[in-house]
Scaffold this motif. Structure first.
Motif, PDB file in Angstrom:
ATOM      1  N   ALA A   1       0.836  -1.205   0.000  1.00 29.68           N
ATOM      2  CA  ALA A   1       0.000   0.000   0.000  1.00 29.68           C
ATOM      3  C   ALA A   1       0.868   1.251   0.000  1.00 29.68           C
ATOM      4  O   ALA A   1       0.582   2.222  -0.711  1.00 29.68           O
ATOM      5  CB  ALA A   1      -0.939  -0.004   1.206  1.00 29.68           C
ATOM      6  N   LYS A   2       1.943   1.236   0.778  1.00 26.86           N
ATOM      7  CA  LYS A   2       2.865   2.382   0.837  1.00 26.86           C
ATOM      8  C   LYS A   2       3.517   2.595  -0.532  1.00 26.86           C
ATOM      9  O   LYS A   2       3.612   3.724  -1.020  1.00 26.86           O
ATOM     10  CB  LYS A   2       3.926   2.119   1.908  1.00 26.86           C
ATOM     11  N   GLU A   3       3.963   1.506  -1.169  1.00 27.05           N
ATOM     12  CA  GLU A   3       4.581   1.584  -2.499  1.00 27.05           C
ATOM     13  C   GLU A   3       3.596   2.159  -3.523  1.00 27.05           C
ATOM     14  O   GLU A   3       3.952   3.023  -4.317  1.00 27.05           O
ATOM     15  CB  GLU A   3       5.009   0.187  -2.977  1.00 27.05           C
ATOM     16  N   GLN A   4       2.356   1.672  -3.491  1.00 26.34           N
ATOM     17  CA  GLN A   4       1.357   2.104  -4.468  1.00 26.34           C
ATOM     18  C   GLN A   4       0.913   3.538  -4.231  1.00 26.34           C
ATOM     19  O   GLN A   4       0.644   4.266  -5.197  1.00 26.34           O
ATOM     20  CB  GLN A   4       0.163   1.140  -4.458  1.00 26.34           C
ATOM     21  N   ALA A   5       0.831   3.951  -2.984  1.00 23.35           N
ATOM     22  CA  ALA A   5       0.470   5.347  -2.696  1.00 23.35           C
ATOM     23  C   ALA A   5       1.492   6.280  -3.339  1.00 23.35           C
ATOM     24  O   ALA A   5       1.137   7.289  -3.956  1.00 23.35           O
ATOM     25  CB  ALA A   5       0.402   5.578  -1.191  1.00 23.35           C
ATOM     26  N   LYS A   6       2.753   5.924  -3.216  1.00 24.46           N
ATOM     27  CA  LYS A   6       3.818   6.731  -3.828  1.00 24.46           C
ATOM     28  C   LYS A   6       3.701   6.695  -5.351  1.00 24.46           C
ATOM     29  O   LYS A   6       3.768   7.725  -6.020  1.00 24.46           O
ATOM     30  CB  LYS A   6       5.180   6.203  -3.374  1.00 24.46           C
ATOM     31  N   GLU A   7       3.495   5.494  -5.893  1.00 19.61           N
ATOM     32  CA  GLU A   7       3.379   5.326  -7.349  1.00 19.61           C
ATOM     33  C   GLU A   7       2.204   6.115  -7.923  1.00 19.61           C
ATOM     34  O   GLU A   7       2.312   6.742  -8.966  1.00 19.61           O
ATOM     35  CB  GLU A   7       3.209   3.833  -7.660  1.00 19.61           C
ATOM     36  N   TYR A   8       1.045   6.078  -7.233  1.00 15.22           N
ATOM     37  CA  TYR A   8      -0.158   6.751  -7.726  1.00 15.22           C
ATOM     38  C   TYR A   8      -0.262   8.201  -7.262  1.00 15.22           C
ATOM     39  O   TYR A   8      -1.233   8.888  -7.567  1.00 15.22           O
ATOM     40  CB  TYR A   8      -1.412   5.984  -7.302  1.00 15.22           C
ATOM     41  N   GLU A   9       0.737   8.633  -6.478  1.00 14.76           N
ATOM     42  CA  GLU A   9       0.825  10.008  -5.994  1.00 14.76           C
ATOM     43  C   GLU A   9      -0.402  10.440  -5.195  1.00 14.76           C
ATOM     44  O   GLU A   9      -0.979  11.496  -5.419  1.00 14.76           O
ATOM     45  CB  GLU A   9       1.094  10.968  -7.158  1.00 14.76           C
ATOM     46  N   HIS A  10      -0.807   9.574  -4.296  1.00 17.66           N
ATOM     47  CA  HIS A  10      -1.826   9.972  -3.326  1.00 17.66           C
ATOM     48  C   HIS A  10      -1.402   9.468  -1.949  1.00 17.66           C
ATOM     49  O   HIS A  10      -0.357   8.852  -1.797  1.00 17.66           O
ATOM     50  CB  HIS A  10      -3.237   9.513  -3.730  1.00 17.66           C
ATOM     51  N   SER A  11      -2.214   9.734  -0.956  1.00 15.20           N
ATOM     52  CA  SER A  11      -1.817   9.424   0.413  1.00 15.20           C
ATOM     53  C   SER A  11      -1.874   7.923   0.701  1.00 15.20           C
ATOM     54  O   SER A  11      -2.635   7.173   0.083  1.00 15.20           O
ATOM     55  CB  SER A  11      -2.712  10.171   1.398  1.00 15.20           C
ATOM     56  N   PHE A  12      -1.074   7.526   1.669  1.00  7.84           N
ATOM     57  CA  PHE A  12      -1.086   6.156   2.169  1.00  7.84           C
ATOM     58  C   PHE A  12      -2.486   5.822   2.689  1.00  7.84           C
ATOM     59  O   PHE A  12      -3.024   4.749   2.434  1.00  7.84           O
ATOM     60  CB  PHE A  12      -0.032   6.035   3.280  1.00  7.84           C
ATOM     61  N   GLU A  13      -3.092   6.771   3.386  1.00  4.97           N
ATOM     62  CA  GLU A  13      -4.442   6.594   3.920  1.00  4.97           C
ATOM     63  C   GLU A  13      -5.436   6.273   2.815  1.00  4.97           C
ATOM     64  O   GLU A  13      -6.236   5.353   2.920  1.00  4.97           O
ATOM     65  CB  GLU A  13      -4.852   7.876   4.650  1.00  4.97           C
ATOM     66  N   ARG A  14      -5.387   7.040   1.716  1.00  4.72           N
ATOM     67  CA  ARG A  14      -6.307   6.791   0.612  1.00  4.72           C
ATOM     68  C   ARG A  14      -6.094   5.398   0.033  1.00  4.72           C
ATOM     69  O   ARG A  14      -7.040   4.688  -0.278  1.00  4.72           O
ATOM     70  CB  ARG A  14      -6.158   7.820  -0.505  1.00  4.72           C
ATOM     71  N   GLU A  15      -4.844   4.993  -0.094  1.00  3.04           N
ATOM     72  CA  GLU A  15      -4.558   3.675  -0.669  1.00  3.04           C
ATOM     73  C   GLU A  15      -5.106   2.556   0.217  1.00  3.04           C
ATOM     74  O   GLU A  15      -5.731   1.618  -0.276  1.00  3.04           O
ATOM     75  CB  GLU A  15      -3.053   3.496  -0.895  1.00  3.04           C
ATOM     76  N   VAL A  16      -4.883   2.657   1.523  1.00  3.51           N
ATOM     77  CA  VAL A  16      -5.389   1.629   2.436  1.00  3.51           C
ATOM     78  C   VAL A  16      -6.916   1.587   2.404  1.00  3.51           C
ATOM     79  O   VAL A  16      -7.516   0.507   2.389  1.00  3.51           O
ATOM     80  CB  VAL A  16      -4.855   1.843   3.866  1.00  3.51           C
ATOM     81  N   LEU A  17      -7.549   2.743   2.360  1.00  2.00           N
ATOM     82  CA  LEU A  17      -9.016   2.775   2.307  1.00  2.00           C
ATOM     83  C   LEU A  17      -9.531   2.243   0.978  1.00  2.00           C
ATOM     84  O   LEU A  17     -10.523   1.511   0.946  1.00  2.00           O
ATOM     85  CB  LEU A  17      -9.531   4.179   2.588  1.00  2.00           C
ATOM     86  N   PHE A  18      -8.863   2.572  -0.118  1.00  2.00           N
ATOM     87  CA  PHE A  18      -9.257   2.009  -1.409  1.00  2.00           C
ATOM     88  C   PHE A  18      -9.160   0.484  -1.366  1.00  2.00           C
ATOM     89  O   PHE A  18     -10.076  -0.219  -1.798  1.00  2.00           O
ATOM     90  CB  PHE A  18      -8.390   2.547  -2.562  1.00  2.00           C
ATOM     91  N   LEU A  19      -8.051  -0.043  -0.843  1.00  2.00           N
ATOM     92  CA  LEU A  19      -7.874  -1.500  -0.792  1.00  2.00           C
ATOM     93  C   LEU A  19      -8.931  -2.149   0.093  1.00  2.00           C
ATOM     94  O   LEU A  19      -9.433  -3.238  -0.230  1.00  2.00           O
ATOM     95  CB  LEU A  19      -6.465  -1.845  -0.307  1.00  2.00           C
ATOM     96  N   THR A  20      -9.293  -1.490   1.176  1.00  2.00           N
ATOM     97  CA  THR A  20     -10.345  -2.009   2.051  1.00  2.00           C
ATOM     98  C   THR A  20     -11.676  -2.082   1.313  1.00  2.00           C
ATOM     99  O   THR A  20     -12.346  -3.115   1.315  1.00  2.00           O
ATOM    100  CB  THR A  20     -10.493  -1.122   3.311  1.00  2.00           C
ATOM    101  N   VAL A  21     -12.054  -0.981   0.670  1.00  2.00           N
ATOM    102  CA  VAL A  21     -13.331  -0.928  -0.051  1.00  2.00           C
ATOM    103  C   VAL A  21     -13.311  -1.910  -1.227  1.00  2.00           C
ATOM    104  O   VAL A  21     -14.278  -2.639  -1.463  1.00  2.00           O
ATOM    105  CB  VAL A  21     -13.632   0.518  -0.516  1.00  2.00           C
ATOM    106  N   HIS A  22     -12.213  -1.946  -1.944  1.00  2.00           N
ATOM    107  CA  HIS A  22     -12.057  -2.878  -3.067  1.00  2.00           C
ATOM    108  C   HIS A  22     -12.288  -4.316  -2.590  1.00  2.00           C
ATOM    109  O   HIS A  22     -13.050  -5.078  -3.185  1.00  2.00           O
ATOM    110  CB  HIS A  22     -10.655  -2.723  -3.671  1.00  2.00           C
ATOM    111  N   SER A  23     -11.659  -4.652  -1.487  1.00  2.00           N
ATOM    112  CA  SER A  23     -11.786  -5.998  -0.942  1.00  2.00           C
ATOM    113  C   SER A  23     -13.203  -6.274  -0.448  1.00  2.00           C
ATOM    114  O   SER A  23     -13.715  -7.393  -0.593  1.00  2.00           O
ATOM    115  CB  SER A  23     -10.773  -6.200   0.183  1.00  2.00           C
ATOM    116  N   MET A  24     -13.857  -5.270   0.124  1.00  2.00           N
ATOM    117  CA  MET A  24     -15.254  -5.451   0.561  1.00  2.00           C
ATOM    118  C   MET A  24     -16.130  -5.840  -0.626  1.00  2.00           C
ATOM    119  O   MET A  24     -16.963  -6.739  -0.511  1.00  2.00           O
ATOM    120  CB  MET A  24     -15.788  -4.154   1.202  1.00  2.00           C
ATOM    121  N   PHE A  25     -15.926  -5.183  -1.768  1.00  2.00           N
ATOM    122  CA  PHE A  25     -16.763  -5.532  -2.916  1.00  2.00           C
ATOM    123  C   PHE A  25     -16.424  -6.915  -3.457  1.00  2.00           C
ATOM    124  O   PHE A  25     -17.301  -7.608  -3.966  1.00  2.00           O
ATOM    125  CB  PHE A  25     -16.732  -4.419  -3.974  1.00  2.00           C
TER     126      PHE A  25
END
Length: 151
Positions: free
Chosen positions: A95-119
């Protein structure tokens, strides 16, 4: 609703506020799908090494990934019959690697992964273009409702 968060890694430190946001994300995803909030969801934080092992064992893919979903039912129509919806495993390292790659916050990446996994736990997949579009729309609606906007 009970969200059990288990930190099984020691590489990435995170603000405890992220746990509250994960609970909010799970609740909003349940609400979005009209699933009773009388369920339990487990969220485990791991490192790349552990998620690599899990990915290889359960999916036959020999590399680390960002998130894995383990539903506790066979058929998505049976969701309401189970008290535990399933388990979400997130590599905080990835998540930390991808947040840097996608140029957004670590928080956003973790929340995206959580929501993605929920679906994924609800039975959605991104195996076709149409299914991907449907899943992405639902993910973005939940994240937007939380004020976690894509930059």
């Amino acid at each position: 609703m009970e969200v059990i968060i288990d930190n099984r890694q020691e590489i990435i430190e995170y603000d405890s506020n992220i746990e509250k946001l994960i609970v909010d994300a799970v609740f909003l995803a349940l609400e979005k799908e009209g699933v009773s909030n009388e369920v339990e969801v487990s969220v485990s934080f791991v490192d790349n090494e552990e998620i690599h092992k899990l990915n290889k064992e359960y999916r036959g893919v020999d590399r680390p990934t960002d998130v894995l979903s383990f539903p506790q039912y066979e058929n998505a129509g049976d969701i309401e019959k189970f008290s535990s919806l399933g388990d979400i495993v997130i590599s905080l390292e990835k998540a930390k690697e991808q947040a840097k790659e996608y140029e957004h916050s670590f928080e956003r990446e973790v929340l995206f992964l959580t929501v993605h996994s929920m679906f994924h736990l609800f039975g959605y997949d991104h195996d076709t273009e149409e299914n991907t579009k449907k899943m992405r729309q639902k993910e973005e609606e939940v994240l937007n409702k939380m004020g976690i906007l894509r930059k």
